[in-house]
Design an enzyme around this catalytic site. Sequence first.
Site, mmCIF file in Angstrom:
data_model
loop_
_atom_site.group_PDB
_atom_site.id
_atom_site.type_symbol
_atom_site.label_atom_id
_atom_site.label_comp_id
_atom_site.label_asym_id
_atom_site.label_seq_id
_atom_site.Cartn_x
_atom_site.Cartn_y
_atom_site.Cartn_z
ATOM 1 N NE ARG A 67 0.722 -6.493 10.226
ATOM 2 C CZ ARG A 67 -0.098 -7.372 9.664
ATOM 3 N NH1 ARG A 67 -0.905 -6.979 8.687
ATOM 4 N NH2 ARG A 67 -0.144 -8.621 10.063
ATOM 5 C CE1 TYR B 172 -3.609 -2.476 -0.195
ATOM 6 C CE2 TYR B 172 -2.766 -3.363 1.859
ATOM 7 C CZ TYR B 172 -3.602 -3.471 0.767
ATOM 8 O OH TYR B 172 -4.423 -4.558 0.620
#
Length: 357
Positions: A222, A175
């Site tokens: 993350r 992403y």
Amino acid sequence: MQPFESECLRLPNRFVMAPLTRQRAGKGWVPTASTALYYSQRASAGLIISEASQISPKGLGYANTPGIYNYEQVEGWRRITDAVHDRGGRIFIQLWHVGRHSHPLLQQDGSLPFAPSAVPENMPITTPAGKMEPVVPHAMTIEEISSTISDYKNAALLAMDAGFDGVEIHAANGYLIDQFLSDSSNLRSDAYGGSIASKCRFAIEVTEAISSVIGACRTGIRLSPSGTNFGVRNQKPVETFEYLINELNNFGLAYIHLIEPDQARLEGLPQYLRRVTPHFRPLVQSTLITSAGYNFSRAEAVVEEGLADLVAFGKLFISNPDLVERYHADAPLNPWDETTFYGGDHRGYTDYPFYTS
């Protein structure tokens, strides 16, 4: 899997519920009452990390994923955090911008999705009209990068209003932030591309912006050093993520969350990226969460060896809301139903049975 305590976290056990996209948000990308039930059922986890939630309409990449950029969404999330806290749980929200993994049919104004560079993905995009070929995304200007960083900051502040205990920055899985880190999707030659330091700049500035307004102890991140989702490729993954982790250490974050590679996609990966956690453990100065593919025995081993502090479970938490209790009772586990992972109603969402002896 004993209790865990750090400068930032005090948890009754080392089980983390991994962020899991379920695509069950209601109108306006507002989470619903059934979502409150879903998370409260799993409140015995040491820490819940919510499903990825877009920080702005521009960050949308899938149907029916919740947002965290307006007050209607805040009210929906508050119902969830209240439900989790009422059962003694702790919950962070994962902040998400999909970048190029979108399509004009998913964009509120029908515009092109944002990306570091005008490089399309290598696979179809799921839209409300079905699978579509990926579009060439819009290469973000410096002003648009700055505005997106502000969107992350605003989303973090709204998350605090909604009652979350903290936020996790989603910088993994192909992403937007991961697209900046990747050589295949970031062809920039300005301050946000080219050198490793420049490719990492966006991730660092997002982290700085968020931690400056909600505190580093309420901020986690993350990362997927071995990730290749949606065509991202890094020519120097070890050097890139070693640099990034060293920079992130300066913030004193609540945790760094590392994703192990998919065991079915190890071909071509160097040995030191086939097990991410052991390689990067010596660098991480804060709490380390490891995730992907763990069962109880592997989780116990990685904690006992000192390679990770906490272990995140995904599918096992989907099908076992009482996963922690089942672990302590050495009880059998419910199998999961993959056909109900994304979208739908209560089936495969809030109807998995609890264990009774």
